[in-house]
Enzyme design. Sequence first.
Site, PDB file in Angstrom:
ATOM      1  CE  LYS A  13      -3.917  -2.205   2.289  1.00 23.12           C
ATOM      2  NZ  LYS A  13      -4.932  -2.068   3.361  1.00 23.12           N
TER       3      LYS A  13
ATOM      4  CE1 TYR B  15      -9.473  -3.009   0.347  1.00 25.36           C
ATOM      5  CE2 TYR B  15      -8.589  -1.139  -0.841  1.00 25.36           C
ATOM      6  CZ  TYR B  15      -8.405  -2.245  -0.031  1.00 25.36           C
ATOM      7  OH  TYR B  15      -7.142  -2.581   0.389  1.00 25.36           O
TER       8      TYR B  15
ATOM      9  CG  ASN C 209      -3.582  -2.334   6.799  1.00 22.70           C
ATOM     10  OD1 ASN C 209      -3.431  -1.961   5.647  1.00 22.70           O
ATOM     11  ND2 ASN C 209      -4.598  -3.106   7.172  1.00 22.70           N
TER      12      ASN C 209
ATOM     13  CG  HIS D 268      -5.693  -6.187   0.103  1.00 21.83           C
ATOM     14  ND1 HIS D 268      -6.856  -6.264   0.835  1.00 21.83           N
ATOM     15  CD2 HIS D 268      -5.868  -7.023  -0.967  1.00 21.83           C
ATOM     16  CE1 HIS D 268      -7.697  -7.087   0.229  1.00 21.83           C
ATOM     17  NE2 HIS D 268      -7.131  -7.559  -0.869  1.00 21.83           N
TER      18      HIS D 268
ATOM     19  CD  GLU E 264      -9.147  -9.307  -3.333  1.00 23.85           C
ATOM     20  OE1 GLU E 264      -7.973  -9.599  -3.002  1.00 23.85           O
ATOM     21  OE2 GLU E 264      -9.995  -8.896  -2.524  1.00 23.85           O
TER      22      GLU E 264
END
Length: 140
Positions: free
Chosen positions: A11, A51, A114, A117, A128
Amino acid sequence: MAVERTLSIIKPDATERNITGKINNFFEEGGLRIAAQKRIHLTMGQAQQFYSVHKERPFFGELCDYMVSGPVVVQVLEGENAVVRNREIMGATNPAQAEEGTVRKAHGVDVQANSVHGSDSPENAAIEIAFFFSGTEIVG
Ligand code: CMP
C-alpha cells in the site's frame, strides 16, 4: 495442500517509505513466490471498485482516498495454502494487534495505513487477481 495463488497489494504508506523490498522479503522468507508484480497508481474508480465490498462501511471514503494517495505494488503470490499463509505473514488488520514477526507489526502505521492487503479467500483471490492481471502476466 495444493499450490494456490493470492492477490497482494503493497500500500501507499509502504511505497512512500521505499520498503517494498523489505516487505517482499517477508513473503519470500515465508515460503511464497512472487509470480507477478507491478507498481501502479490506482484511479479512484479502481479503488472504489476493488473495495466495493466495504462500500457501506464508515471508513470507505477514507480508505479509497488513502489507496489513491500514492503508488501501490499489486502482486500475485503463489505457494502452498497461499491465501492463509499470506494472511499469517501479514498479521492482523490493525498493526497494534499484529503478532511479532508479521509485516504489519514491523511496518504498519495504523488500521488504515497497514502496509499490505491480501485476499481473504481463494474465491476472492481469483476475482482480485483477475482485477489486475491477465493470465499471461503470471509466471509461477
Ligand atoms: P485490507 O486488508 O486492505 O481490507 C480493507 C481495508 O480497510 C483494511 O485492509 C484497512 O486498510 C482498512 N480498514 C479496515 N478497518 C478500518 C477502520 N476501522 N478504519 C479505517 N480503515 C480500515
